[in-house]
Scaffold this motif. Structure first.
Motif, PDB file in Angstrom:
ATOM      1  N   THR A  44       0.819  -1.210   0.000  1.00 37.90           N
ATOM      2  CA  THR A  44       0.000   0.000   0.000  1.00 37.90           C
ATOM      3  C   THR A  44       0.855   1.262   0.000  1.00 37.90           C
ATOM      4  OG1 THR A  44      -1.680  -1.217   1.236  1.00 37.90           O
ATOM      5  CG2 THR A  44      -1.881   1.178   1.201  1.00 37.90           C
ATOM      6  N   ALA A  45       1.876   1.302   0.829  1.00 36.94           N
ATOM      7  CA  ALA A  45       2.721   2.504   0.930  1.00 36.94           C
ATOM      8  C   ALA A  45       3.489   2.746  -0.361  1.00 36.94           C
ATOM      9  CB  ALA A  45       3.693   2.357   2.098  1.00 36.94           C
ATOM     10  N   GLU A  46       4.002   1.692  -0.970  1.00 35.89           N
ATOM     11  CA  GLU A  46       4.761   1.827  -2.208  1.00 35.89           C
ATOM     12  C   GLU A  46       3.854   2.288  -3.350  1.00 35.89           C
ATOM     13  OE1 GLU A  46       4.874  -0.699  -0.091  1.00 35.89           O
ATOM     14  OE2 GLU A  46       6.976  -0.804   0.527  1.00 35.89           O
ATOM     15  N   ALA A  59       1.116   3.989  -3.016  1.00 33.29           N
ATOM     16  CA  ALA A  59       0.746   5.384  -2.747  1.00 33.29           C
ATOM     17  C   ALA A  59       1.829   6.352  -3.230  1.00 33.29           C
ATOM     18  CB  ALA A  59       0.489   5.583  -1.253  1.00 33.29           C
TER      19      ALA A  59
END
Length: 127
Positions: free
Chosen positions: A44-46, A48
Motif C-alpha cells: 500500500t505505501a509503495e 501510494a
C-alpha cells in the motif's frame, strides 16, 4: 523474465531535453521476488508513492522503491505492462493479484502457468 527486467531498466533511464538538460524519469516498475505460495505483501505505501510493483517468483529481485518522477500514472503503467504481455512481445503473462492472494492463486484463477507469469497488485490498477 530477463527481457522484462531489461525493458524496465531501459524505460527508467533519465532522458535529455533538446537543450541538453537532464530529465529525471525514475523506474517504470520494479520487480519484487515473492514465493509462489506466499500471500502478496502489503504494498500500500509503495503504491501510494506511485511505485509499480511487479511480482515474480524468480528469486533475487529486491526493489529500491525509487520515485517514478517522470513516468505516466501508475494505473496507466500497470495497464501498459498487461498490454505488452498480451501483445506477443515475449513478456511473461500478467495477472492481477488481490490483497492477500498468492501468485499461484492469481495465476490459476487466470488460467496461466505460474512458472511463466508476473503479478501486479490490484491496487496499482486503481490509482
Amino acid at each position: 523474465m530477463t527481457m522484462l527486467s531489461d525493458w524496465l531498466k531501459e524505460s527508467g533511464k533519465d532522458r535529455v531535453s533538446p537543450f541538453g538538460d537532464r530529465i529525471p524519469v525514475g523506474p517504470y516498475g520494479e520487480l519484487l521476488s515473492v514465493g509462489l505460495d506466499d500471500p502478496a505483501p502489503d504494498l500500500t505505501a509503495e503504491i501510494a508513492l506511485g511505485c509499480l510493483p511487479v511480482l515474480t517468483a524468480e528469486a533475487g529481485h529486491v526493489p529500491t522503491w525509487a520515485t517514478p518522477e517522470g513516468q505516466p500514472r501508475l494505473s496507466d503503467r500497470a495497464a501498459h505492462l498487461r498490454w505488452l504481455a498480451g501483445a506477443g512481445r515475449g513478456f511473461p503473462a500478467v495477472v492481477m493479484v488481490a490483497a492477500g492472494q498468492t501468485l499461484r492463486q492469481a495465476c490459476n484463477a487466470a488460467d496461466v502457468d505460474p512458472a511463466a507469469c508476473m503479478g501486479i497488485p490490484a491496487a496499482a490498477f486503481a490509482e
